[in-house]
Scaffold this motif. Structure first.
Motif, PDB file in Angstrom:
ATOM      1  N   GLU A  49       0.797  -1.222   0.000  1.00  0.00           N
ATOM      2  CA  GLU A  49       0.000   0.000   0.000  1.00  0.00           C
ATOM      3  C   GLU A  49       0.830   1.273   0.000  1.00  0.00           C
ATOM      4  OE1 GLU A  49      -2.004  -2.977   2.911  1.00  0.00           O
ATOM      5  OE2 GLU A  49       0.008  -2.426   2.215  1.00  0.00           O
ATOM      6  N   ALA A  50       2.121   1.161   0.296  1.00  0.00           N
ATOM      7  CA  ALA A  50       2.959   2.343   0.509  1.00  0.00           C
ATOM      8  C   ALA A  50       3.115   3.184  -0.749  1.00  0.00           C
ATOM      9  CB  ALA A  50       4.337   1.906   1.008  1.00  0.00           C
ATOM     10  N   GLY A  51       3.171   4.499  -0.565  1.00  0.00           N
ATOM     11  CA  GLY A  51       3.408   5.408  -1.670  1.00  0.00           C
ATOM     12  C   GLY A  51       4.885   5.480  -2.023  1.00  0.00           C
ATOM     13  N   GLY A  52       5.174   6.006  -3.213  1.00  0.00           N
ATOM     14  CA  GLY A  52       6.555   6.154  -3.640  1.00  0.00           C
ATOM     15  C   GLY A  52       7.177   4.838  -4.062  1.00  0.00           C
ATOM     16  N   HIS A  53       8.498   4.828  -4.132  1.00  0.00           N
ATOM     17  CA  HIS A  53       9.213   3.688  -4.687  1.00  0.00           C
ATOM     18  C   HIS A  53       9.176   2.463  -3.774  1.00  0.00           C
ATOM     19  CE1 HIS A  53      11.037   6.791  -7.315  1.00  0.00           C
ATOM     20  NE2 HIS A  53      11.070   5.793  -8.173  1.00  0.00           N
ATOM     21  N   ARG A  54       8.945   1.313  -4.383  1.00  0.00           N
ATOM     22  CA  ARG A  54       9.073   0.064  -3.663  1.00  0.00           C
ATOM     23  C   ARG A  54      10.544  -0.141  -3.322  1.00  0.00           C
ATOM     24  NH1 ARG A  54       5.558  -1.367  -1.202  1.00  0.00           N
ATOM     25  NH2 ARG A  54       5.941  -3.597  -1.326  1.00  0.00           N
ATOM     26  N   GLY A  55      10.818  -0.626  -2.117  1.00  0.00           N
ATOM     27  CA  GLY A  55      12.195  -0.859  -1.708  1.00  0.00           C
ATOM     28  C   GLY A  55      12.735  -2.204  -2.150  1.00  0.00           C
ATOM     29  N   THR A  59      -4.659   5.092  -6.860  1.00  0.00           N
ATOM     30  CA  THR A  59      -3.210   4.949  -7.015  1.00  0.00           C
ATOM     31  C   THR A  59      -2.869   3.620  -7.683  1.00  0.00           C
ATOM     32  OG1 THR A  59      -2.797   3.875  -4.879  1.00  0.00           O
ATOM     33  CG2 THR A  59      -2.852   6.304  -4.920  1.00  0.00           C
ATOM     34  N   VAL A  60      -1.644   3.566  -8.213  1.00  0.00           N
ATOM     35  CA  VAL A  60      -1.180   2.356  -8.882  1.00  0.00           C
ATOM     36  C   VAL A  60       0.343   2.330  -8.847  1.00  0.00           C
ATOM     37  CG1 VAL A  60      -0.977   3.382 -11.186  1.00  0.00           C
ATOM     38  CG2 VAL A  60      -1.516   0.952 -10.978  1.00  0.00           C
ATOM     39  N   LEU A  61       0.922   1.146  -8.946  1.00  0.00           N
ATOM     40  CA  LEU A  61       2.368   1.044  -9.092  1.00  0.00           C
ATOM     41  C   LEU A  61       2.731   1.273 -10.552  1.00  0.00           C
ATOM     42  CD1 LEU A  61       3.305  -2.040  -6.878  1.00  0.00           C
ATOM     43  CD2 LEU A  61       3.654   0.378  -6.376  1.00  0.00           C
ATOM     44  N   THR A  62       3.684   2.170 -10.779  1.00  0.00           N
ATOM     45  CA  THR A  62       4.081   2.521 -12.136  1.00  0.00           C
ATOM     46  C   THR A  62       5.586   2.721 -12.214  1.00  0.00           C
ATOM     47  OG1 THR A  62       3.771   4.123 -13.927  1.00  0.00           O
ATOM     48  CG2 THR A  62       3.662   4.979 -11.678  1.00  0.00           C
ATOM     49  N   THR A  98      10.375   6.846 -13.397  1.00  0.00           N
ATOM     50  CA  THR A  98      11.781   6.650 -13.038  1.00  0.00           C
ATOM     51  C   THR A  98      12.390   5.358 -13.561  1.00  0.00           C
ATOM     52  OG1 THR A  98      11.336   5.489 -10.955  1.00  0.00           O
ATOM     53  CG2 THR A  98      11.377   7.917 -10.885  1.00  0.00           C
ATOM     54  N   GLY A  99      11.558   4.397 -13.942  1.00  0.00           N
ATOM     55  CA  GLY A  99      12.064   3.095 -14.334  1.00  0.00           C
ATOM     56  C   GLY A  99      11.940   2.045 -13.258  1.00  0.00           C
ATOM     57  N   ARG A 100      11.527   2.440 -12.054  1.00  0.00           N
ATOM     58  CA  ARG A 100      11.297   1.502 -10.949  1.00  0.00           C
ATOM     59  C   ARG A 100       9.845   1.603 -10.496  1.00  0.00           C
ATOM     60  NH1 ARG A 100      14.267  -1.333  -7.111  1.00  0.00           N
ATOM     61  NH2 ARG A 100      16.507  -1.311  -7.311  1.00  0.00           N
ATOM     62  N   PRO A 101       9.267   0.500 -10.014  1.00  0.00           N
ATOM     63  CA  PRO A 101       7.890   0.569  -9.528  1.00  0.00           C
ATOM     64  C   PRO A 101       7.753   1.521  -8.352  1.00  0.00           C
ATOM     65  CG  PRO A 101       8.575  -1.709  -9.830  1.00  0.00           C
ATOM     66  CD  PRO A 101       9.815  -0.861  -9.944  1.00  0.00           C
ATOM     67  N   ALA A 102       6.800   2.428  -8.461  1.00  0.00           N
ATOM     68  CA  ALA A 102       6.516   3.384  -7.393  1.00  0.00           C
ATOM     69  C   ALA A 102       5.028   3.675  -7.413  1.00  0.00           C
ATOM     70  CB  ALA A 102       7.319   4.663  -7.585  1.00  0.00           C
ATOM     71  N   ARG A 103       4.431   3.826  -6.238  1.00  0.00           N
ATOM     72  CA  ARG A 103       2.990   4.055  -6.170  1.00  0.00           C
ATOM     73  C   ARG A 103       2.678   5.544  -6.212  1.00  0.00           C
ATOM     74  NH1 ARG A 103      -1.284   1.137  -5.314  1.00  0.00           N
ATOM     75  NH2 ARG A 103      -0.091  -0.691  -4.609  1.00  0.00           N
ATOM     76  N   GLY A 104       1.774   5.896  -7.132  1.00  0.00           N
ATOM     77  CA  GLY A 104       1.344   7.277  -7.253  1.00  0.00           C
ATOM     78  C   GLY A 104      -0.076   7.351  -7.783  1.00  0.00           C
ATOM     79  N   ILE A 105      -0.611   8.548  -7.779  1.00  0.00           N
ATOM     80  CA  ILE A 105      -1.967   8.780  -8.263  1.00  0.00           C
ATOM     81  C   ILE A 105      -1.979   8.699  -9.784  1.00  0.00           C
ATOM     82  CG2 ILE A 105      -3.834  10.485  -8.385  1.00  0.00           C
ATOM     83  CD1 ILE A 105      -2.756  11.558  -5.658  1.00  0.00           C
ATOM     84  N   GLY A 165       0.378   6.975  -1.196  1.00  0.00           N
ATOM     85  CA  GLY A 165      -0.031   5.646  -0.782  1.00  0.00           C
ATOM     86  C   GLY A 165      -1.537   5.488  -0.919  1.00  0.00           C
ATOM     87  N   GLN A 166      -2.041   4.350  -0.519  1.00  0.00           N
ATOM     88  CA  GLN A 166      -3.465   4.059  -0.691  1.00  0.00           C
ATOM     89  C   GLN A 166      -4.351   4.718   0.360  1.00  0.00           C
ATOM     90  OE1 GLN A 166      -3.563  -0.269  -0.835  1.00  0.00           O
ATOM     91  NE2 GLN A 166      -3.474  -0.250  -3.070  1.00  0.00           N
ATOM     92  N   ALA A 167      -3.768   5.334   1.369  1.00  0.00           N
ATOM     93  CA  ALA A 167      -4.571   5.925   2.449  1.00  0.00           C
ATOM     94  C   ALA A 167      -4.577   7.443   2.408  1.00  0.00           C
ATOM     95  CB  ALA A 167      -4.065   5.441   3.803  1.00  0.00           C
TER      96      ALA A 167
END
Length: 365
Positions: free
Chosen positions: A180-186, A267-270, A274-281, A327-329
């Motif tokens: 659910e976290a926003g921004g880049h997946r770690g 939101t969705v992972l895209t 940047t080239g890496r999965p990150a969650r944004g609107i 993020g989703q919240a």
């Protein structure tokens, strides 16, 4: 009354609340406010050059003596791939023409740098209480230099395997980053976003798998989320999107407006930014080019060709090409100063914990 004080004692903070770093959206002002309120303020350094980093750290050390976290990316810088970068520019060419830009014009380089010797020099100079990393950990020689400063070392895990690996490398605590976290997946031991777990599933499994304290992240936007994470076994939480509503957040009016309107399914992972999965609107470029594009160059090179589109569109009031990290919240967010938000989250979480304790201790009727 906190059920597990290991993170508070480890970092020397009053509240089990970490402000997520969020590169590009957070500076010294927010980090200071959160630390002064009893949480752990974080300064994201991945998009700062050495001079900017020194200036921000100087401000922090002048204005607070509370513990602070410095955050770094530790990805491997990709080799140039002209063919893939040209294909990416061709995919975006129609947008360039639409906005009156030259598709053949040179584009800026990606702005996110991995942790290196220069950054490590500044860590040694300013000696933060905590150093956090995203995308794994830096090479062992650099990591040992950080450890020698006395800084506690933490990093993000998106799977149990990643958490175990981080513990084996000597991390003092681990951030369990839910889907659910926003921004880049770690993520750093896997590239498969389809198998990433949500916070409520990930946290207890990481807690069971490692001995060090666990910090829950992802979808935690209010005191209810904090308490839920603590009940699942986390020692603390890391909160990001909720802090983007604060006046200290360095987000554009377009981003701030999108956050205020965001719903749970917006939101969705895209990887298109940047080239890496990150969650944004979700916005135009995410819908039309992504959300995940095989053409996007490796992180952070994809951002180069998107940046001119973002800059031009924002000048005419459009967020069609802007990374609207969230993020989703987001719907739980509210406009309040970062220090006040931290304080209220702590008070409200303790109130819920107190009610839970009272109900458990009351005789059944």
């Amino acid at each position: 009354m906190w059920p597990d004080r290991r993170v508070q004692d480890l970092f020397g903070i009053e509240l089990p609340i970490l402000q997520a770093p969020m590169a590009g959206s957070v500076g010294s002002e927010m980090a200071i406010a959160v630390s002064e309120a009893g949480g752990l303020g974080s300064l994201p350094c991945a998009m700062l050059n050495p001079e900017q980093m020194r200036n921000e750290l100087g401000i922090i050390r002048q204005r607070t003596s509370r513990p602070i976290n410095l955050n770094f990316f530790c990805h491997q810088s990709p080799h140039a791939d002209p063919a893939r970068e040209d294909a990416w520019k061709q995919r975006l060419a129609n947008y360039y023409v639409e906005l009156g830009l030259d598709p053949q014009a040179p584009v800026p380089a990606g702005a996110r740098a991995p942790f290196d010797g220069t950054m490590c020099d500044l860590v040694e100079e300013f000696a933060p209480e905590v150093a956090s990393f995203h995308f794994g950990l830096p090479e062992s020689a650099l990591l040992e230099r950080v450890r020698a400063t006395g800084a506690k070392i933490i990093s993000s895990a998106t799977t149990v395997d990643e958490a175990r690996w981080l513990e084996s490398q000597g991390c003092d605590a681990i951030i369990a980053q839910g889907y659910e976290a926003g921004g880049h997946r770690g993520m750093f031991l896997t590239e498969d976003i389809s198998t990433q777990a949500g916070t409520i599933a990930l946290v207890p499994q990481v807690v069971d798998a490692v001995r060090v304290p666990v910090i829950a992240a992802g979808g935690i936007g209010d005191a209810r989320g904090i308490v839920a994470a603590l009940v699942l076994g986390a020692s603390a939480v890391q909160i990001g999107t909720a802090y983007l509503f604060c006046p200290e957040a360095k987000v554009s009016p377009l981003h701030r407006d999108a956050l205020k309107r965001a719903k749970d399914n917006d939101t969705v992972l895209t990887n298109v930014f940047t080239g890496r999965p990150a969650r944004g609107i979700v916005n135009r470029i995410v819908r039309e080019v992504g959300p995940m594009s095989e053409l996007a160059p490796l992180f952070p090179l994809a951002s180069a060709a998107v940046t001119p589109l973002r800059t031009k569109a924002e000048t005419v009031g459009s967020g069609d090409f802007s990374p609207l990290w969230s993020g989703q919240a987001a719907a739980l967010g509210r406009d309040v100063a970062a220090g006040e938000l931290t304080h209220q989250l702590g008070i409200n979480a303790l109130a819920i914990l107190s009610r839970l304790a009272s109900s458990i201790g009351s005789p059944s009727t």
